[in-house]
Design a protein around this motif. Structure first.
Motif, PDB file in Angstrom:
ATOM      1  N   GLU A  57      16.918  68.100 -52.614  1.00  0.00           N
ATOM      2  CA  GLU A  57      16.439  67.368 -53.781  1.00  0.00           C
ATOM      3  C   GLU A  57      14.944  67.047 -53.689  1.00  0.00           C
ATOM      4  OE1 GLU A  57      19.217  66.205 -52.025  1.00  0.00           O
ATOM      5  OE2 GLU A  57      20.522  67.357 -53.375  1.00  0.00           O
ATOM      6  N   GLN A  58      14.457  66.685 -52.496  1.00  0.00           N
ATOM      7  CA  GLN A  58      13.072  66.242 -52.354  1.00  0.00           C
ATOM      8  C   GLN A  58      12.058  67.384 -52.392  1.00  0.00           C
ATOM      9  OE1 GLN A  58      12.145  63.021 -52.284  1.00  0.00           O
ATOM     10  NE2 GLN A  58      14.293  62.412 -52.516  1.00  0.00           N
ATOM     11  N   ARG A  59      12.396  68.535 -51.814  1.00  0.00           N
ATOM     12  CA  ARG A  59      11.581  69.753 -51.883  1.00  0.00           C
ATOM     13  C   ARG A  59      10.191  69.603 -51.268  1.00  0.00           C
ATOM     14  NH1 ARG A  59      13.977  73.346 -55.499  1.00  0.00           N
ATOM     15  NH2 ARG A  59      12.025  74.399 -55.987  1.00  0.00           N
ATOM     16  N   LEU A  60      10.037  68.697 -50.319  1.00  0.00           N
ATOM     17  CA  LEU A  60       8.736  68.512 -49.670  1.00  0.00           C
ATOM     18  C   LEU A  60       8.377  69.711 -48.797  1.00  0.00           C
ATOM     19  CD1 LEU A  60       8.744  64.748 -48.615  1.00  0.00           C
ATOM     20  CD2 LEU A  60       7.919  65.796 -50.721  1.00  0.00           C
ATOM     21  N   THR A  61       9.360  70.278 -48.126  1.00  0.00           N
ATOM     22  CA  THR A  61       9.103  71.443 -47.276  1.00  0.00           C
ATOM     23  C   THR A  61       8.629  72.619 -48.119  1.00  0.00           C
ATOM     24  OG1 THR A  61      10.748  70.708 -45.667  1.00  0.00           O
ATOM     25  CG2 THR A  61      10.139  73.037 -45.628  1.00  0.00           C
ATOM     26  N   ARG A  62       9.254  72.799 -49.258  1.00  0.00           N
ATOM     27  CA  ARG A  62       8.815  73.881 -50.153  1.00  0.00           C
ATOM     28  C   ARG A  62       7.385  73.645 -50.627  1.00  0.00           C
ATOM     29  NH1 ARG A  62      10.655  78.169 -52.929  1.00  0.00           N
ATOM     30  NH2 ARG A  62       9.534  78.647 -54.860  1.00  0.00           N
ATOM     31  N   GLN A  63       7.050  72.394 -50.940  1.00  0.00           N
ATOM     32  CA  GLN A  63       5.682  72.087 -51.349  1.00  0.00           C
ATOM     33  C   GLN A  63       4.693  72.427 -50.233  1.00  0.00           C
ATOM     34  OE1 GLN A  63       5.371  68.032 -52.765  1.00  0.00           O
ATOM     35  NE2 GLN A  63       7.322  68.182 -53.855  1.00  0.00           N
ATOM     36  N   ALA A  64       5.067  72.109 -48.991  1.00  0.00           N
ATOM     37  CA  ALA A  64       4.196  72.406 -47.854  1.00  0.00           C
ATOM     38  C   ALA A  64       4.009  73.916 -47.694  1.00  0.00           C
ATOM     39  CB  ALA A  64       4.772  71.805 -46.578  1.00  0.00           C
ATOM     40  N   VAL A  96      16.808  77.250 -45.665  1.00  0.00           N
ATOM     41  CA  VAL A  96      15.534  77.956 -45.558  1.00  0.00           C
ATOM     42  C   VAL A  96      15.520  79.208 -46.442  1.00  0.00           C
ATOM     43  CG1 VAL A  96      16.257  79.312 -43.541  1.00  0.00           C
ATOM     44  CG2 VAL A  96      13.834  78.852 -43.907  1.00  0.00           C
ATOM     45  N   LEU A  97      16.694  79.787 -46.716  1.00  0.00           N
ATOM     46  CA  LEU A  97      16.762  80.985 -47.554  1.00  0.00           C
ATOM     47  C   LEU A  97      16.340  80.709 -48.989  1.00  0.00           C
ATOM     48  CD1 LEU A  97      20.083  82.612 -46.300  1.00  0.00           C
ATOM     49  CD2 LEU A  97      17.735  83.175 -45.641  1.00  0.00           C
ATOM     50  N   ARG A  98      16.429  79.469 -49.430  1.00  0.00           N
ATOM     51  CA  ARG A  98      15.975  79.111 -50.766  1.00  0.00           C
ATOM     52  C   ARG A  98      14.521  79.499 -50.975  1.00  0.00           C
ATOM     53  NH1 ARG A  98      14.562  73.008 -51.451  1.00  0.00           N
ATOM     54  NH2 ARG A  98      12.898  73.860 -50.135  1.00  0.00           N
ATOM     55  N   ASP A  99      13.727  79.475 -49.887  1.00  0.00           N
ATOM     56  CA  ASP A  99      12.283  79.678 -49.996  1.00  0.00           C
ATOM     57  C   ASP A  99      11.848  81.090 -49.607  1.00  0.00           C
ATOM     58  OD1 ASP A  99      12.045  77.071 -50.827  1.00  0.00           O
ATOM     59  OD2 ASP A  99      11.684  76.296 -48.810  1.00  0.00           O
ATOM     60  N   PRO A 149       8.166  66.439 -42.766  1.00  0.00           N
ATOM     61  CA  PRO A 149       8.247  65.792 -44.083  1.00  0.00           C
ATOM     62  C   PRO A 149       9.101  64.531 -44.102  1.00  0.00           C
ATOM     63  CG  PRO A 149       8.614  68.169 -44.251  1.00  0.00           C
ATOM     64  CD  PRO A 149       8.667  67.811 -42.807  1.00  0.00           C
ATOM     65  N   TYR A 150      10.027  64.407 -43.128  1.00  0.00           N
ATOM     66  CA  TYR A 150      10.979  63.296 -43.150  1.00  0.00           C
ATOM     67  C   TYR A 150      11.037  62.602 -41.791  1.00  0.00           C
ATOM     68  CZ  TYR A 150      12.336  66.196 -47.096  1.00  0.00           C
ATOM     69  OH  TYR A 150      12.304  66.950 -48.234  1.00  0.00           O
ATOM     70  N   ARG A 151      11.354  61.315 -41.837  1.00  0.00           N
ATOM     71  CA  ARG A 151      11.647  60.552 -40.620  1.00  0.00           C
ATOM     72  C   ARG A 151      13.149  60.308 -40.607  1.00  0.00           C
ATOM     73  NH1 ARG A 151       6.515  58.893 -39.081  1.00  0.00           N
ATOM     74  NH2 ARG A 151       5.078  58.268 -40.746  1.00  0.00           N
ATOM     75  N   GLY A 152      13.780  60.581 -39.459  1.00  0.00           N
ATOM     76  CA  GLY A 152      15.227  60.559 -39.390  1.00  0.00           C
ATOM     77  C   GLY A 152      15.777  61.901 -39.831  1.00  0.00           C
ATOM     78  N   LEU A 169       6.519  73.525 -38.423  1.00  0.00           N
ATOM     79  CA  LEU A 169       7.110  72.774 -39.527  1.00  0.00           C
ATOM     80  C   LEU A 169       8.554  72.421 -39.179  1.00  0.00           C
ATOM     81  CD1 LEU A 169       6.746  71.705 -42.413  1.00  0.00           C
ATOM     82  CD2 LEU A 169       7.411  73.968 -43.249  1.00  0.00           C
ATOM     83  N   GLY A 170       8.810  71.114 -39.038  1.00  0.00           N
ATOM     84  CA  GLY A 170      10.159  70.671 -38.724  1.00  0.00           C
ATOM     85  C   GLY A 170      10.424  70.640 -37.237  1.00  0.00           C
ATOM     86  N   VAL A 171       9.741  69.771 -36.514  1.00  0.00           N
ATOM     87  CA  VAL A 171       9.892  69.686 -35.057  1.00  0.00           C
ATOM     88  C   VAL A 171      10.632  68.413 -34.672  1.00  0.00           C
ATOM     89  CG1 VAL A 171       8.695  69.613 -32.847  1.00  0.00           C
ATOM     90  CG2 VAL A 171       7.794  71.013 -34.711  1.00  0.00           C
ATOM     91  N   ASN A 172      10.078  67.280 -35.059  1.00  0.00           N
ATOM     92  CA  ASN A 172      10.726  66.014 -34.715  1.00  0.00           C
ATOM     93  C   ASN A 172      12.044  65.851 -35.465  1.00  0.00           C
ATOM     94  OD1 ASN A 172      10.287  63.637 -33.030  1.00  0.00           O
ATOM     95  ND2 ASN A 172      10.290  62.478 -34.933  1.00  0.00           N
ATOM     96  N   THR A 173      12.058  66.223 -36.748  1.00  0.00           N
ATOM     97  CA  THR A 173      13.292  66.253 -37.525  1.00  0.00           C
ATOM     98  C   THR A 173      13.301  67.531 -38.355  1.00  0.00           C
ATOM     99  OG1 THR A 173      12.293  64.981 -39.342  1.00  0.00           O
ATOM    100  CG2 THR A 173      13.480  63.750 -37.661  1.00  0.00           C
ATOM    101  N   ASP A 174      14.475  67.993 -38.743  1.00  0.00           N
ATOM    102  CA  ASP A 174      14.611  69.274 -39.421  1.00  0.00           C
ATOM    103  C   ASP A 174      14.022  69.198 -40.836  1.00  0.00           C
ATOM    104  OD1 ASP A 174      15.572  71.714 -40.594  1.00  0.00           O
ATOM    105  OD2 ASP A 174      17.112  71.773 -39.032  1.00  0.00           O
ATOM    106  N   ALA A 175      13.073  70.069 -41.115  1.00  0.00           N
ATOM    107  CA  ALA A 175      12.433  70.084 -42.439  1.00  0.00           C
ATOM    108  C   ALA A 175      13.376  70.572 -43.527  1.00  0.00           C
ATOM    109  CB  ALA A 175      11.183  70.965 -42.396  1.00  0.00           C
ATOM    110  N   TYR A 176      14.487  71.199 -43.134  1.00  0.00           N
ATOM    111  CA  TYR A 176      15.467  71.695 -44.106  1.00  0.00           C
ATOM    112  C   TYR A 176      16.789  70.941 -44.016  1.00  0.00           C
ATOM    113  CZ  TYR A 176      12.573  75.597 -45.612  1.00  0.00           C
ATOM    114  OH  TYR A 176      11.569  76.367 -46.166  1.00  0.00           O
TER     115      TYR A 176
END
Length: 354
Positions: free
Chosen positions: A141-148, A168-171, A70-73, A128-135
């Protein structure tokens, strides 16, 4: 004279190395005007409309063929992160820019749903979350991982999550129903049990105790969990291997893996600078062992050996890992814990008649 800036508090590096894709290069010089203000670096966010969000790979030493980032960096700021060089593609530095100038794929949910709905799409476990951590912290705030995850649950698509964050426990409300259908597994990255080493090596990642509590909570909720000891760094954290495995086993993990330190492109000088700052007396020895494990170089990207290395030190590490896993009853096979691809059913698509 060229200056070496101190690392800003809460960041992995102060370095801003030259972008290898840029035709020009700049260098900072001390002009004699000293400043007593402690160095800081705020996080900047850029918004991106992604053309595609499913990334494919054909690497034989990675246990999946597709991923979503979901994110770069990554704001965690891990000094060893193999993904740092990817920031150069966006005309940003693999150094401090990688952890402070982040890019958000704002249309991730829309694109993911479109790509999974394409005729002829054949499901396989998605990482989910390989190149950069999805969490990473930005996700709060962005919640893109939750949307996925919400989309993957509706599509009944298998997913493997790799993270070092307790967020990750949020989800859990999504992970539990995914787990009940054998559609999810979670791997927690654990590198040290030493809080001070964590602070300087992974400044904005969760503490070791928080990661272990996360493992335990997921396990008790019925979500399959594993531990990934990555990276193992000679003379920095490799001596913790057995205690890390024991801690992961006690927290509920039933499978484990490890990766030897990888230093592609700009990561090598960044890491060597970090060693010089924090471990000057053993820096030369650390890099000597790294090169012994990489055919005399700082890094060798050859498939088959890039994750484990070669030579005496790498062989000894592999033997230690194997013996400890056997003693603790770990499953060391690299698999997605039996994720079920047969349940895949895009919403609104007619199921095939028997």
């Amino acid at each position: 004279m060229p200056i070496q800036n101190p690392t800003p508090r809460g960041r992995g590096t102060a370095a801003n190395p030259h972008n290898r894709f840029s035709p020009t290069c700049s260098e900072t010089y001390d002009d004699g005007w000293e400043q007593d203000v402690p160095p800081t670096r705020a996080t900047e966010i850029r918004l991106e409309q992604a053309k595609t969000v499913l990334t494919r790979n054909q690497s034989p030493d990675v246990g999946f063929d597709r991923s979503v980032n979901p994110y770069r960096g990554c704001e965690h700021g891990c000094i060893y992160c193999f993904a740092r060089p990817s920031h150069a593609y966006w005309d940003l530095s693999p150094g401090i820019d990688f952890e402070t100038r982040l890019i958000v794929k704002t249309n991730l949910a829309e694109r993911l749903e479109q790509e999974l709905s394409k005729p002829g799409y054949v499901p396989q476990p998605l990482a989910l979350g390989v190149n950069t951590d999805a969490y990473q912290p930005l996700e709060r705030e962005q919640r893109l991982t939750r949307q996925a995850l919400d989309i993957l649950l509706r599509f009944r698509h298998p997913v493997h999550i790799i993270t070092k964050s307790s967020l990750v426990l949020r989800d859990l409300d999504l992970l539990v129903p995914l787990a009940e259908q054998r559609l999810v597994s979670v791997s927690l990255s654990l590198t040290t049990l030493d809080d001070e080493l964590k602070r300087i090596m992974e400044p904005r990642a969760a503490s070791p105790s928080a990661r272990l509590r996360t493992l335990k909570t997921l396990h008790e909720a019925g979500v399959p969990v594993s531990v990934m000891y990555a990276p193992m760094i000679p003379m920095i954290n490799d001596m913790e291997l057995e205690s890390l495995l024991q801690a992961g086993r006690d927290a509920g993990a039933r499978s484990a893996g490890y990766v030897l330190l990888r230093l592609p492109h700009e990561v090598a000088p960044l890491f060597e600078g970090w060693l010089a700052e924090h471990f000057p007396q053993r820096a030369e020895h650390v890099m000597s062992l790294v090169r012994q494990s990489r055919g005399g170089k700082a890094y060798d990207s050859t498939f088959g050996s890039r994750m484990r290395g070669e030579g005496l030190f790498a062989d000894l590490l592999a033997q230690r890992f194997k013996l400890a896993c056997k003693r603790l009853g770990f499953n060391c096979r690299e698999e997605h814990l039996g994720l079920d691809c047969s349940r895949f059913a895009p919403p609104g698509h007619q199921m095939a008649l028997l």
